[in-house]
Design an enzyme around this catalytic site. Structure first.
Site, PDB file in Angstrom:
ATOM      1  N   GLU A 160      -1.878  -1.776  -4.065  1.00 52.19           N
ATOM      2  CA  GLU A 160      -1.098  -1.496  -5.275  1.00 52.19           C
ATOM      3  C   GLU A 160       0.019  -2.501  -5.524  1.00 52.19           C
ATOM      4  OE1 GLU A 160       0.185   2.514  -6.005  1.00 52.19           O
ATOM      5  OE2 GLU A 160      -1.525   3.355  -4.924  1.00 52.19           O
TER       6      GLU A 160
ATOM      7  N   ASP B 171      -2.978   3.616  -2.406  1.00 48.60           N
ATOM      8  CA  ASP B 171      -2.389   4.695  -1.603  1.00 48.60           C
ATOM      9  C   ASP B 171      -3.294   5.927  -1.560  1.00 48.60           C
ATOM     10  OD1 ASP B 171      -0.227   3.047  -1.240  1.00 48.60           O
ATOM     11  OD2 ASP B 171       1.013   4.015  -2.771  1.00 48.60           O
TER      12      ASP B 171
ATOM     13  N   TYR C 242       3.523   6.224   5.546  1.00 49.20           N
ATOM     14  CA  TYR C 242       3.547   6.454   4.105  1.00 49.20           C
ATOM     15  C   TYR C 242       4.635   7.458   3.746  1.00 49.20           C
ATOM     16  CZ  TYR C 242       1.823   7.092  -0.640  1.00 49.20           C
ATOM     17  OH  TYR C 242       1.716   7.144  -2.001  1.00 49.20           O
TER      18      TYR C 242
END
Length: 346
Positions: A9, A109, A335
């Site tokens: 991303e 993600d 994350y």
């Protein structure tokens, strides 16, 4: 020469992952979402628009969402997606990179937004080579290698969840904002999140206004033993009656919950007790021992991390997420959009 293309991303994340994968892999960034629902003002200019059937489709006119499809008897709720203006250059670069490899890995993600981005990439790029969904929770060499070895298909249920969220954003945001500007005026807006949140704030403020405060005092003492061991003592009972010590003793009207079974110390009474016991010898009549265990606080979740930044550093929620995003992209934390407190073994 690279034989595989990995799409993530963000550019910062791409640089970090490239270090772990080596020369056989090309790593590029989508720079977030590449498509979004069409703006209503462009609906009639779109090549999908049918001047015979679509004029009766109010949701398409107002929100860019086709609820009927080709036949008015169906109920499809299909958003009309268009490539974002800011993503056109990125898509051109990705298509060029795709022509030079024989495998595509979609490493966005592992949340509903990331899953949707992966799906949109496939829809736009239309790869004619094998493509796989690659997911990881931390940017370490071990995690990246493991992700390459354990790829999967795009989770269409997660994509549908993101699409439902986006549809709700569009309908609630455009619909409520229009009404609010008519009623309130100016640039008033509403939305899927901000409107219920505003209501909750209003409800809490009304509770605060209704709240009746109550005054009480407490007495604590710094005590020194004959062996010169210091400890703190607190007055909790007078003649068998509990001393009021907090909000749990009062109701929302400021009235005592237990009536005459407790003692409310006024500031004057507390001061008098202080004068009586200052520099006096106290007696310890009994000692009760019980096991005590203090555990460290669990690792941060998204919300607890934001709370710490706001409460201890005076930052904002958005600033907290910006910091976390940078730490994650550079491989320092797992994350950051998560409710999990699991620790990485690295």
């Amino acid at each position: 020469v690279p034989t595989a293309l990995v799409i993530v991303e963000s550019p910062a994340k791409a640089k970090t992952i490239k270090r772990y994968l080596g020369a056989d892999y090309s790593v590029e960034a989508s720079v977030g979402h590449i498509r979004d629902i069409i703006q209503p003002k462009f609906v009639k200019k779109d090549k999908r628009y049918n001047f015979e059937t679509h004029p009766e489709n109010d949701e398409l006119q107002f929100f860019g969402i086709d609820i009927f499809g080709q036949e008015s008897s169906t109920n499809v709720w299909e958003p009309w997606y268009v490539v974002s203006e800011n993503s056109r250059k990125t898509i051109t670069q990705l298509r060029k990179a795709l022509k030079e490899v024989d495998t595509l890995y979609l490493a966005t993600d592992e949340d509903r937004e990331g899953e949707a981005i992966a799906w949109h990439l496939v829809e736009v790029l239309k790869p004619k080579i094998p493509h796989y969904r690659m997911v990881f929770h931390e940017i370490t060499e071990k995690a990246i290698v493991a992700a390459l070895e354990n790829t999967r298909e795009i989770d269409l249920d997660l994509v549908a969840a993101q699409e439902a969220r986006r549809i709700m954003d569009r309908i609630s945001g455009f619909g409520w904002s229009s009404v609010m500007r008519q009623v309130i005026g100016g640039g008033a807006t509403g939305g899927r999140v901000q409107s219920p949140t505003t209501r909750r704030i209003v409800e809490r403020e009304r509770e605060r206004i209704r709240f009746v405060s109550a005054d009480y005092s407490s007495v604590t003492a710094n005590v020194l033993t004959r062996a010169e061991v210091a400890f703190m003592a607190k007055l909790i009972e007078i003649n068998g009656r509990k001393v009021v010590s907090g909000k749990n003793d009062f109701d929302e009207n400021g009235e005592l919950k237990k009536g005459n079974n407790v003692v409310v110390l006024t500031e004057k009474t507390a001061g008098a007790l202080k004068d009586v016991f200052t520099n006096k010898t106290l007696t310890v009549r009994s000692i009760e021992r019980s096991p005590y265990q203090k555990k460290p606080k669990p690792p941060f979740t998204t919300s607890t991390f934001q709370q710490e930044v706001i409460n201890k550093l005076g930052g904002s929620a958005s600033a907290a997420m910006g910091i976390a995003q940078s730490l994650y992209q550079n491989g320092f934390i797992t994350y950051h959009r998560t409710d999990s407190t699991a620790l990485s073994d690295q």
